[in-house]
Write a protein that holds these residues in place. Structure first.
Motif, short mmCIF file in Angstrom:
data_model
loop_
_atom_site.label_atom_id
_atom_site.label_comp_id
_atom_site.label_asym_id
_atom_site.label_seq_id
_atom_site.Cartn_x
_atom_site.Cartn_y
_atom_site.Cartn_z
N LEU A 22 43.71 92.04 -11.06
CA LEU A 22 42.72 91.46 -11.89
C LEU A 22 42.40 89.93 -11.63
O LEU A 22 41.53 89.42 -12.34
N ASP A 23 43.24 89.33 -10.85
CA ASP A 23 42.84 87.86 -10.42
C ASP A 23 43.35 87.75 -9.11
O ASP A 23 43.75 88.35 -8.34
N ALA A 24 43.18 86.43 -8.65
CA ALA A 24 43.14 86.05 -7.30
C ALA A 24 44.71 86.35 -7.03
O ALA A 24 45.13 86.73 -5.66
N ASP A 25 45.62 86.12 -7.94
CA ASP A 25 47.15 86.31 -7.25
C ASP A 25 47.66 87.64 -7.34
O ASP A 25 48.36 87.92 -6.26
N ASP A 26 47.12 88.65 -8.19
CA ASP A 26 47.30 90.07 -7.79
C ASP A 26 46.55 90.45 -6.43
O ASP A 26 47.23 91.18 -5.88
N ILE A 27 45.44 89.94 -6.19
CA ILE A 27 44.75 90.37 -5.08
C ILE A 27 45.52 90.09 -3.74
O ILE A 27 45.64 90.63 -2.74
N GLN A 28 46.34 88.79 -4.03
CA GLN A 28 47.12 88.42 -2.65
C GLN A 28 48.44 89.43 -2.58
O GLN A 28 48.45 89.77 -1.35
N VAL A 29 48.88 90.15 -3.67
CA VAL A 29 49.82 91.01 -3.59
C VAL A 29 49.19 92.23 -2.90
O VAL A 29 49.88 92.91 -1.76
N ILE A 30 48.01 92.55 -3.22
CA ILE A 30 47.56 93.96 -2.51
C ILE A 30 47.12 93.63 -1.30
O ILE A 30 47.19 94.37 -0.34
N SER A 31 46.59 92.52 -0.94
CA SER A 31 46.44 92.11 0.54
C SER A 31 47.60 92.27 1.34
O SER A 31 47.42 92.67 2.67
N ALA A 32 48.70 91.66 0.79
CA ALA A 32 49.82 91.95 1.68
C ALA A 32 50.23 93.32 1.80
O ALA A 32 50.89 93.81 2.83
N LEU A 33 50.07 94.30 0.88
CA LEU A 33 50.33 95.45 1.22
C LEU A 33 49.41 96.41 2.16
O LEU A 33 49.79 97.05 2.72
N VAL A 34 48.05 95.89 1.95
CA VAL A 34 47.13 96.68 2.76
C VAL A 34 47.02 95.95 4.25
O VAL A 34 46.19 96.33 5.17
N GLN A 35 47.52 94.97 4.74
CA GLN A 35 47.62 94.21 5.78
C GLN A 35 48.01 95.30 6.92
O GLN A 35 48.77 96.11 6.72
#
Length: 157
Positions: A22-35
């Motif tokens: 729901l925010d930029a910090d959370d999106i960084q976590v998802i980004s790392a997982l879908v890299q």
């Protein structure tokens, strides 16, 4: 006297991933997982009337390092909610057989909670998704399977 200890990660039950950002910090976590996820271009859809953009990814399981078994991938759905517009660059929308590699997910905030979710693809491709508010969901939809290469993706140093 009985000795107690904390449970270890290895003792946990393996469950499918289901995360919401729901925010930029959370999106960084998802980004790392879908890299390094891969997908055919045909596995993306924007449902304008539902204000949702989704893609079916074959993602590498970064959260479970392959120390005792083969490297694994799992099919996951990545959904972006509250979508107002979708643009792309470096992609041919008619070529549905092209295999895409997702490198990162980035949120660029706008005014009053709006912003743009940027899906950065290998080969200078990008999908820009304008959102009223950031909301992404990543959900595993299959059991893990052995990565065809048998190893983790390589990153340039």
């Amino acid at each position: 006297m009985t000795e107690t200890r904390d449970a270890t990660f290895e003792e946990g039950v393996q469950r499918p991933l289901r995360l919401k950002a729901l925010d930029a910090d959370d999106i960084q976590v998802i980004s790392a997982l879908v890299q390094d996820s891969v997908l055919p271009a045909a596995e993306m859809a924007w449902r304008k009337s539902e204000r949702r953009f989704g893609m079916l990814l074959n993602r590498f399981r970064w959260e479970d390092p392959a120390t005792t078994r083969e490297a694994e991938r799992v099919q996951s759905v990545l959904c972006v909610e509250n979508v107002m517009a979708v643009r792309s660059q470096g992609l041919d929308p008619r070529d549905k057989d092209t295999v895409l590699s997702l490198l990162a997910v980035v949120f660029a905030p706008g005014e009053d909670g709006t912003g743009t979710i940027r899906l950065i693809l290998a080969g200078d491709g990008e999908i820009a998704i304008d959102v009223e508010a950031p909301e992404l969901v990543l959900r595993d939809v299959t059991r893990p399977y052995a990565a065809p290469s048998g190893r983790a993706p390589q990153h340039p140093e």
